[in-house]
Design an enzyme around this catalytic site. Structure first.
Site, PDB file in Angstrom:
ATOM      1  N   ASP A 146       0.832  -1.207   0.000  1.00  0.00           N
ATOM      2  CA  ASP A 146       0.000   0.000   0.000  1.00  0.00           C
ATOM      3  C   ASP A 146       0.868   1.259   0.000  1.00  0.00           C
ATOM      4  O   ASP A 146       2.099   1.181   0.079  1.00  0.00           O
ATOM      5  CB  ASP A 146      -0.942  -0.003   1.213  1.00  0.00           C
ATOM      6  CG  ASP A 146      -0.212   0.191   2.537  1.00  0.00           C
ATOM      7  OD1 ASP A 146       0.969  -0.195   2.646  1.00  0.00           O
ATOM      8  OD2 ASP A 146      -0.809   0.740   3.473  1.00  0.00           O
ATOM      9  N   GLU A 149       3.395   1.641   2.579  1.00  0.00           N
ATOM     10  CA  GLU A 149       4.522   0.702   2.426  1.00  0.00           C
ATOM     11  C   GLU A 149       4.537  -0.383   3.485  1.00  0.00           C
ATOM     12  O   GLU A 149       5.592  -0.884   3.868  1.00  0.00           O
ATOM     13  CB  GLU A 149       5.859   1.479   2.460  1.00  0.00           C
ATOM     14  CG  GLU A 149       5.787   2.799   1.744  1.00  0.00           C
ATOM     15  CD  GLU A 149       7.137   3.456   1.491  1.00  0.00           C
ATOM     16  OE1 GLU A 149       7.673   4.036   2.434  1.00  0.00           O
ATOM     17  OE2 GLU A 149       7.640   3.375   0.360  1.00  0.00           O
TER      18      GLU A 149
HETATM   19  C1  NOJ Z   1       8.814   3.517   6.628  1.00  0.00           C
HETATM   20  C2  NOJ Z   1       7.594   3.692   5.794  1.00  0.00           C
HETATM   21  O1  NOJ Z   1       7.798   4.644   4.811  1.00  0.00           O
HETATM   22  C3  NOJ Z   1       6.415   4.060   6.656  1.00  0.00           C
HETATM   23  O2  NOJ Z   1       5.278   4.241   5.900  1.00  0.00           O
HETATM   24  C4  NOJ Z   1       6.219   2.957   7.645  1.00  0.00           C
HETATM   25  O3  NOJ Z   1       5.136   3.239   8.474  1.00  0.00           O
HETATM   26  C5  NOJ Z   1       7.464   2.731   8.455  1.00  0.00           C
HETATM   27  N1  NOJ Z   1       8.599   2.509   7.609  1.00  0.00           N
HETATM   28  C6  NOJ Z   1       7.247   1.571   9.389  1.00  0.00           C
HETATM   29  O4  NOJ Z   1       8.404   1.237  10.044  1.00  0.00           O
HETATM   30  C1  NOJ Z   2       6.200   7.274   4.528  1.00  0.00           C
HETATM   31  C2  NOJ Z   2       4.842   7.273   3.920  1.00  0.00           C
HETATM   32  O1  NOJ Z   2       4.101   6.248   4.496  1.00  0.00           O
HETATM   33  C3  NOJ Z   2       4.927   7.085   2.422  1.00  0.00           C
HETATM   34  O2  NOJ Z   2       3.645   7.190   1.861  1.00  0.00           O
HETATM   35  C4  NOJ Z   2       5.859   8.106   1.805  1.00  0.00           C
HETATM   36  O3  NOJ Z   2       5.985   7.848   0.430  1.00  0.00           O
HETATM   37  C5  NOJ Z   2       7.211   8.063   2.463  1.00  0.00           C
HETATM   38  N1  NOJ Z   2       7.085   8.168   3.894  1.00  0.00           N
HETATM   39  C6  NOJ Z   2       8.124   9.185   1.964  1.00  0.00           C
HETATM   40  O4  NOJ Z   2       7.570  10.432   2.256  1.00  0.00           O
END
Ligand code: NOJ
Ligand code: NOJ
Length: 428
Positions: A146, A149
């Site tokens: 999603d 991520e």
């Molecule tokens: C990094 C991801 O970009 C973010 O969306 C996610 O919640 C965390 N890792 C979880 O560790």
């Molecule tokens: C975490 C977020 O969950 C993700 O959607 C985003 O692309 C990255 N951070 C980078 O901003």
């Protein structure tokens, strides 16, 4: 880059999703620029983005065909560490923005440039938009990670944007004499539309963000602000492009309204900064109630995000705009919770009622939407850093900025929302 931060957290990457949202803002700046020098600067940025995107499309990565790879280094090398891949919303966002750019350039008479840089109507294709559309139209049935991520499955956000990309891309294909492709993209968009309908949960009265593959009930509520954000993705509505099509999820669709209301009341009760005793207007919005990512680590407590709170402002502005364009607003029992949350003074109505332009209650609804949109922006202003910068998150207890500093998506979202509010009639 997603953020200039190179450690704790390292966001110094070209994230396909984040960049697509930034380009959406640059495109709107290009369209509204009046000074030739500014116009040229935005134009150069857009062309640079198109070239860079074509470059990374051709780069071998750990994701099949390279297109599902979520992030690259700033000079276009694939990220080689472990990550939640593939992610399929990025190519969809990129295709939507570049298709929009193609239409703008066509209206400026730059047909050759469009054919050379953006859409070549050939198979195999050597152009950036058609590469994305071919990928989406052949791979949308496959599960992916999603936009956050974290979760593997079928996602409302990803699929609604894929569908939008195919519909708007089909309109471009038609314009550029690629009728067979247009038909194929539309066919796939319809099949995608049928899948999207499965995200509605009538028992919970909201759309569910992810359908998991093993059929087991998810431990999550399924409430997720990305569902509302996804409805901001398109430009033309489907009716405008294909009158026979019928639009599945415009901003005023009753299930989207119900989902927005459920998210607001959930985050209102969950984040202390939203407590009415603090007397700060505008609900601060987070990703989803079960979120544990605090901007640094994933086993903590999630927070509201500026970009999502701004996305809610944009949602309210877009809804007001749509009602004004349709000259009516319909209330159903599904969307009732949404209307009950609007700051209305005298308007009274029942489910099943249709409010039309000319009815004072219609005006009151439109003004209330605008006021609420302003309140979401006001909330972000309230917690902004003294120098005017915004980070990924706002601490749920204090409102302080935390996580990646200067997140590009924040500023893109802000520019877009502020631009939308400028087009609406001002409040009484
Ligand atoms: C990094 C991801 O970009 C973010 O969306 C996610 O919640 C965390 N890792 C979880 O560790
Ligand atoms: C975490 C977020 O969950 C993700 O959607 C985003 O692309 C990255 N951070 C980078 O901003």
């Amino acid at each position: 880059m997603a953020s200039p931060s190179r450690s704790n957290p390292n966001y110094y990457f070209h994230w396909v999703r984040d960049s697509g949202i930034a380009v959406k803002a640059i495109l709107s700046l290009y369209q509204s620029a009046t000074q030739p020098a500014a116009r040229q600067r935005y134009f150069d940025l857009l062309m640079d983005f198109a070239d860079f995107s074509r470059h990374i499309q051709r780069t071998a990565t750990q994701s099949p065909a390279g297109l599902g790879e979520p992030k690259f280094t700033i000079d276009g090398e694939p990220y080689s560490g472990p990550w939640g891949r593939p992610q399929h919303d990025g190519p969809a966002i990129r295709a939507i923005e570049l298709t929009r750019l193609a239409f703008v350039l066509l209206s400026e008479g730059k047909r050759e440039l469009v054919r050379e840089k953006l859409y070549d109507a050939k198979l195999p294709t050597d152009s950036v938009i058609k590469t994305d559309l071919e990928y989406i139209s052949h791979h949308w049935r496959e599960p992916c990670f999603d936009l956050w991520e974290e979760v593997w499955g079928h996602h409302f956000f990803t699929r609604l944007l894929e569908r939008t990309a195919l519909i708007e891309g089909a309109a471009l294909a038609m314009k550029l004499e690629d009728a067979g492709a247009a038909r194929w993209y539309l066919e796939q968009s319809r099949a995608l539309g049928d899948e999207l309908l499965l995200h509605w949960d009538p028992g919970r009265n909201h759309l569910v963000a992810t359908r998991e593959l093993d059929g087991r009930p998810s431990p999550r509520s399924g409430l997720d602000s990305s569902v509302v954000a996804a409805t901001l993705g398109g430009y033309a509505t489907e009716e405008d492009l294909h009158p026979e099509g019928g639009c599945v999820y415009p901003v005023d669709q009753e299930q989207v309204l119900a989902t927005a209301a459920a998210l607001e009341s959930t985050f209102e009760a969950m984040y202390p900064i939203n407590d009415p005793s603090r007397r700060i207007e505008g609900t601060a919005i987070g990703r989803y109630p079960e979120d544990r990512y605090d901007g640094y680590r994933g086993d903590s407590l999630g927070n509201p995000w500026p970009s999502l709170t701004i996305a809610f402002a944009a949602y309210y502005y877009k809804l007001a705009e749509r009602y004004l364009r349709l000259e009516r607003a319909v209330l159903t029992s599904t969307s009732l919770p949404f209307f009950q949350r609007l700051p209305l003074e005298d308007a009274r109505f029942r489910p099943g009622e249709e409010l039309r332009l000319g009815d004072p209650r219609f005006d009151e609804v439109v003004f209330a939407l605008r006021r609420k949109g302003d309140a979401f922006l006001g909330r972000v202003h309230h917690h902004i850093n003294p120098g005017g910068s915004l980070s990924e998150q706002m601490n749920r207890f204090t409102g302080h900025q935390q996580g990646a500093p200067d997140l590009s998506m924040n500023y893109a979202a802000y520019l877009l929302a502020a631009g939308m509010s400028g087009h609406l009639p001002s409040s009484r």
